[in-house]
Design an enzyme around this catalytic site. Structure first.
Site, PDB file in Angstrom:
ATOM      1  N   TYR A 154      37.601  32.249  68.964  1.00  0.00           N
ATOM      2  CA  TYR A 154      36.331  31.677  68.496  1.00  0.00           C
ATOM      3  C   TYR A 154      36.228  31.966  67.015  1.00  0.00           C
ATOM      4  O   TYR A 154      36.480  33.087  66.562  1.00  0.00           O
ATOM      5  CB  TYR A 154      35.162  32.343  69.238  1.00  0.00           C
ATOM      6  CG  TYR A 154      33.797  31.986  68.681  1.00  0.00           C
ATOM      7  CD1 TYR A 154      33.058  30.955  69.250  1.00  0.00           C
ATOM      8  CD2 TYR A 154      33.257  32.679  67.594  1.00  0.00           C
ATOM      9  CE1 TYR A 154      31.812  30.612  68.745  1.00  0.00           C
ATOM     10  CE2 TYR A 154      32.019  32.337  67.084  1.00  0.00           C
ATOM     11  CZ  TYR A 154      31.296  31.310  67.660  1.00  0.00           C
ATOM     12  OH  TYR A 154      30.076  30.973  67.157  1.00  0.00           O
ATOM     13  N   GLU A 206      31.396  25.669  63.617  1.00  0.00           N
ATOM     14  CA  GLU A 206      31.907  26.452  64.750  1.00  0.00           C
ATOM     15  C   GLU A 206      33.148  25.784  65.321  1.00  0.00           C
ATOM     16  O   GLU A 206      33.152  24.568  65.541  1.00  0.00           O
ATOM     17  CB  GLU A 206      30.819  26.545  65.830  1.00  0.00           C
ATOM     18  CG  GLU A 206      31.157  27.500  66.954  1.00  0.00           C
ATOM     19  CD  GLU A 206      30.038  27.552  67.999  1.00  0.00           C
ATOM     20  OE1 GLU A 206      29.339  28.571  68.065  1.00  0.00           O
ATOM     21  OE2 GLU A 206      29.871  26.565  68.731  1.00  0.00           O
TER      22      GLU A 206
END
Lengths: 388, 291
Positions: free
Chosen positions: A109, A199
């Site tokens: 991530y 993101e």
């Protein structure tokens, strides 16, 4: 302003952040050609909507034959997709991204946000990618690493190392290098495009050792759009509620909610507090509507117009604090709006502030039916009574 | 007493020739504020409401001895205006402007770190010490000099609260709108520290809203260090996550910034939380032992 995945990936591709080969389609007829250009199997067919939770909502399909690409595309295009973020009606899928499938070895991530407490941009990395970061944060917070960025010096290579050398088991030297350049490029994208969020989840390492952004979320700071004009064409009005779109044109802050009490308030904080008061009285607000701290007669007329377009609204609460703008002027505005729009719904008005008596007098003496509340508590009770 | 601004404040209005700047310069003067100078590049030598206008803030400081700034400059130029004011050594800088890009504020915050200037805002109504001076856009007449401090992230919601306080006979020492943006110059804790040292202030009203964690941080500070009664109100208990509720900073995101969490943190810190806005004046009276 939110970007679609394919738009964010387009930016990534041009900024040195590797992405899978992919092609956007808006019509199922385009699929045959796309499966010839984009290598597979497998292919990944991804609904392009702003709402999160697409995967669990069935908006992402992994398929193995060209005809399945077509079926999946047909299945998604033009139909509503329901995710946990969309509400029960879902959102219509207008575009689908078809990508080559990759063999995933590991999932990370990576994101950037503005950290409000420190007033600095922050890069967030976790080796627990591919799942919701909130879940990681609550279950294994030690797996989330954060680097704050001093705006005077920007992103420094040692910060990449701080994030990457904690990965267990460690990465190959090649992957470390690629990841470092992705992080530096992400910082550059974030700052040059005035992002408020970028993101990548997951950021994958493939079986053949490539590091690649499999998903992309990007939000641009609305306050910076005046200097990001080349991004304006990414705006997709189809993703917005029609009433919210109309409010945007009028420069009103309007957000549609699920209740049946329309609320019109001057000032964002007071508008939120008014919604809360409505709920506490046992009713549900139909919207958030801030006509501006220094609301004018014209803004009030437009606000009423938008509320009346929402068919679920059974009563309207107008809560105005007359500060610089006096209550008598505001009362005339409400009156003009009520006359012009022929309101047939119960209208509860609560005025407070400068010249409040004159304002109430104007409403009382009008030929229209108003409920004039003396304070907020009474206003909310009147509203609840009207819709119960 | 009061904090940050009083009758000795000499105010310069940056962006004085704009519509808002001119309008509020007039209202500030009417309230009794000493507006000593204005700045608009290219308009030096003119006057607005008899106030001399300068091309640079440096000139305004040199010629008029101003020490407080009130900024109405449009968003693209506001960060420069704040840094100009801090560079000129102004002690208090109030930025009314709404819509400044967040990354501009990141730079401003970093620049201000080692300066003596106190920045209030941006995206705020300003600061008022009732009976002494007002630097901002709040309606003067609803205020009354007295013992309550008000610190708020909002505009009209603050007026509502002040109006209730005045109606209940509770005057105010200083009322500050700290701003609705994600990055602001000073936050609840900064002002609480100053109010702690102000003998005139007997109690504080803290008005928060969804977004960020400033209220949670304030709750922790109050519990540990603050010795005067605090009454809090949090707007946005019914706000949906992921939506920006008018203010750029009023957004619940990534599981952070919910009203419920803020209310719980405040209550855990022993702070009285008023749940219904309509009762705030009454609650304040009770907490201050005046009911």
């Amino acid at each position: 302003m939110k970007l679609h995945e394919y738009q964010a990936k387009d930016i990534f591709g041009k900024s040195g952040i590797p992405i899978p080969n992919g092609q956007l389609v808006t019509d199922v007829d385009q699929v045959t050609k796309v499966t010839q250009i984009i290598s597979g199997a497998p292919w990944v067919v991804k609904a392009q909507v702003h709402a999160g939770g697409r995967g669990k909502g069935g908006g992402v399909r992994v398929v193995h034959y060209p005809y399945e690409v077509a079926t999946a595309t047909e299945d998604l295009l033009g139909k509503p997709l329901v995710t946990k973020q969309t509400g029960t009606d879902g959102v219509i899928v207008n575009q689908v991204l078809i990508e080559e499938g990759v063999e995933i070895e590991r999932e990370f991530y990576l994101s950037m946000v503005i950290d409000r407490s420190s007033a600095m941009p922050a890069m967030i990395f976790s080796q627990a990618g591919g799942m919701e970061i909130e879940e990681v944060a609550s279950k294994t917070p030690e797996l989330i690493l954060k680097e704050y960025i001093d705006p005077a010096v920007g992103w420094m290579p040692h910060q990449s190392r701080n994030l990457i050398y904690g990965i267990d088991p460690p990465l190959s030297l090649g992957s470390v290098k690629t990841l470092m350049s992705i992080m530096a490029n992400l910082y550059r994208v974030f700052t040059t495009l005035d992002c408020s969020l970028v993101e990548i989840n997951p950021l994958a390492i493939t079986k053949d050792g490539k590091v690649i952004a499999l998903d992309a979320k990007m939000t641009i700071d609305d306050n910076a759009l005046f200097r990001q004009k080349e991004l304006l064409h990414f705006d997709d009005p189809r993703e917005k509620d029609p009433l919210e779109l109309m409010a945007e044109k009028y420069s009103l802050n309007y957000i549609r909610l699920d209740g049946n009490v329309g609320a019109m308030v001057n000032g964002a904080g007071l508008a939120m507090a008014t919604m809360d008061v409505i709920k506490m009285a046992g009713a549900e607000p139909a919207n958030f509507l801030d006509v501006g701290g220094g609301a004018s007669e014209d803004m009030i007329t437009k606000g009423v117009e938008i509320i009346l377009k929402d068919r679920r609204v059974k009563a309207i609460l107008v809560n105005i604090f007359g500060g610089i703008l006096r209550c008598d002027v505001l009362a005339r505005g409400v009156l003009a709006a009520a006359r012009k729009r022929m309101i047939r719904l119960p209208l509860i008005v609560r005025l407070k502030g400068t010249n409040v008596e004159e304002g109430r007098e104007i409403l009382r003496n009008s030929d229209l039916q108003f409920f004039v509340a003396k304070d907020l508590a009474e206003a909310a009770e009147l509203v609840a009574k009207q819709v119960s | 007493m009061s904090i940050l601004v009083d009758e000795k404040s000499r105010v310069v209005v940056q962006g004085i020739t704009g519509r808002e700047g001119t309008f509020h310069t007039k209202l500030m003067i009417e309230y009794g504020t000493a507006v000593a100078a204005g700045v608009t590049p290219g308009k030096g030598g003119k006057t607005v409401e008899d106030v001399p206008v300068f091309n640079t803030l440096k000139d305004a400081v040199d010629k008029e001895g101003v020490n407080v700034s009130c900024i109405f400059v449009p968003p693209p130029f506001a960060a420069d205006a704040i840094i100009e004011a801090a560079s000129a050594g102004l002690k208090v800088i109030v930025c009314i402007t709404e819509g400044i890009p967040t990354l501009d504020m990141v730079k401003v915050a970093s620049f201000l770190e080692d300066k003596d200037s106190v920045l209030i805002g941006p995206n705020c109504p300003g600061i008022i010490s009732p009976g002494k001076t007002k630097v901002g856009i709040m309606p003067g007449p609803i205020h009354m000099q007295g013992e309550m401090a008000v610190i708020s992230r909002s505009g009209t919601l603050t007026y509502e609260v002040v109006d209730q306080l005045t109606g209940a006979g509770l005057g105010q020492s200083t009322c500050i709108g700290i701003g609705g943006d994600p990055i602001i110059g000073t936050t609840f804790i900064d002002h609480l520290k100053w109010f702690k040292e102000d003998p005139e202030t007997k109690g504080v009203i803290l008005i928060g809203e969804i977004g960020g964690t400033a209220e949670e941080e304030a709750a922790e500070y109050i519990q540990k260090e603050f010795n005067k009664p605090v009454i809090a109100f949090i707007a946005g208990q019914t706000a949906p996550p992921g939506r920006r509720m008018g203010h750029a900073g009023a957004i619940i995101s990534g599981g952070q910034g919910r009203a419920e969490d803020k209310i719980n943190a405040l209550k855990a810190g022993g702070i009285t939380v008023c749940m219904n806005l309509g009762n705030l004046g009454q609650t304040a009276l009770e907490v201050m032992g005046r009911s």
